[in-house]
Design a protein around this motif. Structure first.
Motif, PDB file in Angstrom:
ATOM      1  N   SER A  77       0.842  -1.209   0.000  1.00 36.48           N
ATOM      2  CA  SER A  77       0.000   0.000   0.000  1.00 36.48           C
ATOM      3  C   SER A  77       0.868   1.247   0.000  1.00 36.48           C
ATOM      4  CB  SER A  77      -0.872   0.022   1.258  1.00 36.48           C
ATOM      5  OG  SER A  77      -0.033   0.222   2.397  1.00 36.48           O
ATOM      6  N   THR A  79       0.594   3.605   2.295  1.00 33.45           N
ATOM      7  CA  THR A  79       1.030   3.811   3.678  1.00 33.45           C
ATOM      8  C   THR A  79       2.349   3.084   3.928  1.00 33.45           C
ATOM      9  OG1 THR A  79      -1.230   4.052   4.498  1.00 33.45           O
ATOM     10  CG2 THR A  79       0.424   3.367   6.103  1.00 33.45           C
ATOM     11  N   ASN A  82       5.309   4.753   2.213  1.00 33.87           N
ATOM     12  CA  ASN A  82       5.805   5.952   2.901  1.00 33.87           C
ATOM     13  C   ASN A  82       6.449   5.615   4.240  1.00 33.87           C
ATOM     14  OD1 ASN A  82       5.229   7.845   0.928  1.00 33.87           O
ATOM     15  ND2 ASN A  82       3.117   8.099   1.605  1.00 33.87           N
ATOM     16  N   TYR A 105      -1.247  14.422   3.034  1.00 38.02           N
ATOM     17  CA  TYR A 105      -1.672  13.103   3.533  1.00 38.02           C
ATOM     18  C   TYR A 105      -0.650  12.066   3.083  1.00 38.02           C
ATOM     19  CZ  TYR A 105      -4.293   8.914   4.633  1.00 38.02           C
ATOM     20  OH  TYR A 105      -4.668   7.708   5.178  1.00 38.02           O
ATOM     21  N   HIS A 106      -0.205  11.210   4.031  1.00 35.32           N
ATOM     22  CA  HIS A 106       0.808  10.226   3.661  1.00 35.32           C
ATOM     23  C   HIS A 106       0.508   8.818   4.145  1.00 35.32           C
ATOM     24  CE1 HIS A 106       3.217  13.415   2.006  1.00 35.32           C
ATOM     25  NE2 HIS A 106       3.086  14.096   3.131  1.00 35.32           N
ATOM     26  N   GLY A 107      -0.614   8.614   4.848  1.00 37.28           N
ATOM     27  CA  GLY A 107      -0.935   7.250   5.251  1.00 37.28           C
ATOM     28  C   GLY A 107      -1.432   7.177   6.677  1.00 37.28           C
ATOM     29  N   GLU A 172       3.617  15.507  -1.252  1.00 38.07           N
ATOM     30  CA  GLU A 172       2.989  15.148  -2.532  1.00 38.07           C
ATOM     31  C   GLU A 172       3.353  16.256  -3.524  1.00 38.07           C
ATOM     32  OE1 GLU A 172      -1.406  14.205  -1.384  1.00 38.07           O
ATOM     33  OE2 GLU A 172      -0.449  15.185   0.303  1.00 38.07           O
ATOM     34  N   VAL A 177      -5.934  14.175  -1.185  1.00 33.64           N
ATOM     35  CA  VAL A 177      -7.086  14.330  -0.293  1.00 33.64           C
ATOM     36  C   VAL A 177      -7.191  15.768   0.221  1.00 33.64           C
ATOM     37  CG1 VAL A 177      -6.980  11.914   0.429  1.00 33.64           C
ATOM     38  CG2 VAL A 177      -5.933  13.646   1.862  1.00 33.64           C
ATOM     39  N   ASP A 205       6.072  11.853  -2.618  1.00 37.79           N
ATOM     40  CA  ASP A 205       4.947  10.930  -2.489  1.00 37.79           C
ATOM     41  C   ASP A 205       4.111  11.048  -3.769  1.00 37.79           C
ATOM     42  OD1 ASP A 205       2.438   9.798  -2.039  1.00 37.79           O
ATOM     43  OD2 ASP A 205       2.370  10.374   0.070  1.00 37.79           O
ATOM     44  N   VAL A 207       1.817   8.840  -4.737  1.00 36.83           N
ATOM     45  CA  VAL A 207       0.696   7.893  -4.643  1.00 36.83           C
ATOM     46  C   VAL A 207      -0.507   8.377  -5.462  1.00 36.83           C
ATOM     47  CG1 VAL A 207      -1.000   6.908  -3.044  1.00 36.83           C
ATOM     48  CG2 VAL A 207       1.427   6.863  -2.469  1.00 36.83           C
ATOM     49  N   GLN A 208      -0.747   9.678  -5.449  1.00 35.33           N
ATOM     50  CA  GLN A 208      -1.885  10.176  -6.241  1.00 35.33           C
ATOM     51  C   GLN A 208      -1.464  10.836  -7.542  1.00 35.33           C
ATOM     52  OE1 GLN A 208      -5.501  11.493  -5.041  1.00 35.33           O
ATOM     53  NE2 GLN A 208      -5.420  10.824  -2.923  1.00 35.33           N
ATOM     54  N   ALA A 234       1.712   4.132  -5.189  1.00 33.91           N
ATOM     55  CA  ALA A 234       0.718   3.084  -4.912  1.00 33.91           C
ATOM     56  C   ALA A 234      -0.509   3.392  -5.775  1.00 33.91           C
ATOM     57  CB  ALA A 234       0.363   3.045  -3.431  1.00 33.91           C
ATOM     58  N   LYS A 235      -1.688   3.044  -5.317  1.00 40.36           N
ATOM     59  CA  LYS A 235      -2.950   3.295  -6.033  1.00 40.36           C
ATOM     60  C   LYS A 235      -2.878   2.888  -7.510  1.00 40.36           C
ATOM     61  CE  LYS A 235      -4.754   7.040  -3.104  1.00 40.36           C
ATOM     62  NZ  LYS A 235      -5.629   6.352  -2.184  1.00 40.36           N
TER      63      LYS A 235
HETATM   64  C1  LIG Z   1      -0.738  10.981  -1.289  1.00 44.37           C
HETATM   65  C2  LIG Z   1      -1.062   9.728  -0.557  1.00 44.37           C
HETATM   66  N1  LIG Z   1      -0.077   9.071   0.071  1.00 44.37           N
HETATM   67  C3  LIG Z   1      -0.318   7.917   0.726  1.00 44.37           C
HETATM   68  C4  LIG Z   1      -1.575   7.380   0.782  1.00 44.37           C
HETATM   69  C5  LIG Z   1      -1.810   6.095   1.523  1.00 44.37           C
HETATM   70  O1  LIG Z   1      -2.035   5.064   0.613  1.00 44.37           O
HETATM   71  P1  LIG Z   1      -2.854   3.758   1.065  1.00 44.37           P
HETATM   72  O2  LIG Z   1      -4.247   4.166   1.310  1.00 44.37           O
HETATM   73  O3  LIG Z   1      -2.665   2.824  -0.112  1.00 44.37           O
HETATM   74  O4  LIG Z   1      -2.191   3.234   2.287  1.00 44.37           O
HETATM   75  C6  LIG Z   1      -2.632   8.027   0.150  1.00 44.37           C
HETATM   76  C7  LIG Z   1      -4.002   7.489   0.190  1.00 44.37           C
HETATM   77  O5  LIG Z   1      -4.955   8.117  -0.128  1.00 44.37           O
HETATM   78  C8  LIG Z   1      -2.373   9.242  -0.541  1.00 44.37           C
HETATM   79  O6  LIG Z   1      -3.341   9.910  -1.151  1.00 44.37           O
END
Ligand SMILES: Cc1ncc(COP(=O)(O)O)c(C=O)c1O
Length: 303
Positions: A77, A79, A82, A105-107, A172, A177, A205, A207-208, A234-235
């Protein structure tokens, strides 16, 4: 693919499925095929049976990275990705202090929730050594679009909140979020400059923001012209398959060889086969290029 059906068979055009990154989203035949083939071959933990799927995907992912970002660790994931990145930064530098952004947001585990500051998603955890710097929000921030002015706060945090040495900085490139906030231009080069001077590692980060969704670039950090020390993702990496990754340089990755680091399922054969298929579809169907057209269109509509 682009359609979802409810329990009565009613068809919906799905404009919502952000994690389903490959064209039109659900059940892409190439991705389904890769998952089925890998399940028929072997599916197990990552660590017990050596298998090509993990190396093939790691190689393909590393080829999308700039500079010396060539070592890939897989997780389950964002989370976890990170958490691992923050742990690596602390191990590599021998420092504990982390700087992250207000509204980021990082987890949802210990270190990542500590680094998180977006109020709707923030839970109260012990977060010793985490400092939240001014958010370089070009819409609502006090300095408008002047990224360098916001970055001065990172220097202030280092000067007045730490010993002058930090483990790292995480942000990010577009806050997800937090409301799809692009960082003010010029922010990351200036903030990274301060962090590097304080001996810290810079973590992007993605992830998004990553995986071609920016249109102009494959990774969000590239829009600010920086090269991080660690990139997390991720995602969209697996189009809905639980998968995350941390990419860093061989020199930094070396800190994980001092003890036995492992992740039972992170990078297991099925997930990495799916990840590779997703990446191939992104290339085959020119998805990054298509994102550029979408951004141009939506900017025209906004104007
Ligand atoms: C920028 C960012 N980092 C980390 C995460 C955490 O990812 P996960 O929900 O897969 O643990 C998210 C989840 O929304 C996110 O938006």
């Amino acid at each position: 693919m682009q359609y979802l059906f409810d329990e009565n068979g009613r068809r919906y055009l799905d404009g919502f499925g952000g994690i389903a990154t490959v064209c039109c989203g659900h059940c892409h035949p190439d991705v389904v095929d890769a998952i089925v083939k890998q399940s028929n071959r072997i599916q197990h933990s990552t660590v017990l049976y050596l298998n090509h799927a993990i190396a093939d995907f790691a190689e393909a992912l590393a080829s999308k990275m700039p500079g010396n970002l060539k070592v890939v660790f897989f997780t389950n994931s964002g989370t976890e990705a990170n958490e691992l990145a923050l742990m690596i930064a602390r191990l590599y530098t021998g420092c504990h202090d982390i700087i992250s952004l207000r509204n980021g947001y990082h987890g949802n585990a210990g270190a990542t929730m500590g680094a998180t500051a977006q109020s709707s998603w923030k839970f109260n955890v012990i977060q010793s050594g985490v400092h939240h710097a001014l958010n370089p929000d070009p819409y609502r921030g006090v300095f408008g679009s002047d990224g360098e002015k916001y970055a001065k706060d990172v220097q202030d945090v280092i000067d007045f909140g730490t010993t002058g040495h930090v483990a790292g900085f995480i942000s990010e490139s577009i806050q997800g979020v937090g409301g799809i906030i692009e960082l003010a231009p010029g922010y990351l080069p200036a903030a990274y400059g301060s962090v590097k001077k304080a001996g810290g590692l810079c973590i992007a980060d993605e992830v998004q923001a990553g995986f071609g969704r920016m249109g102009s670039h494959f990774w969000g950090f590239e829009t600010q012209g920086v090269v991080p020390d660690i990139v997390t993702m991720a995602k969209g990496i697996g189009n809905g398959i639980p998968l995350g990754a941390v990419v860093t340089t061989p020199e930094i990755a070396e800190v994980l060889t001092h003890r036995s680091y492992f992740n039972t399922f992170g990078g297991n054969p099925l997930c990495t086969a799916a990840g590779l298929a997703v990446l191939k579809v992104m290339e085959k169907e020119n998805l990054q290029e298509k994102c550029t057209s979408c951004r141009v269109l939506s900017q025209k509509e906004t104007n």
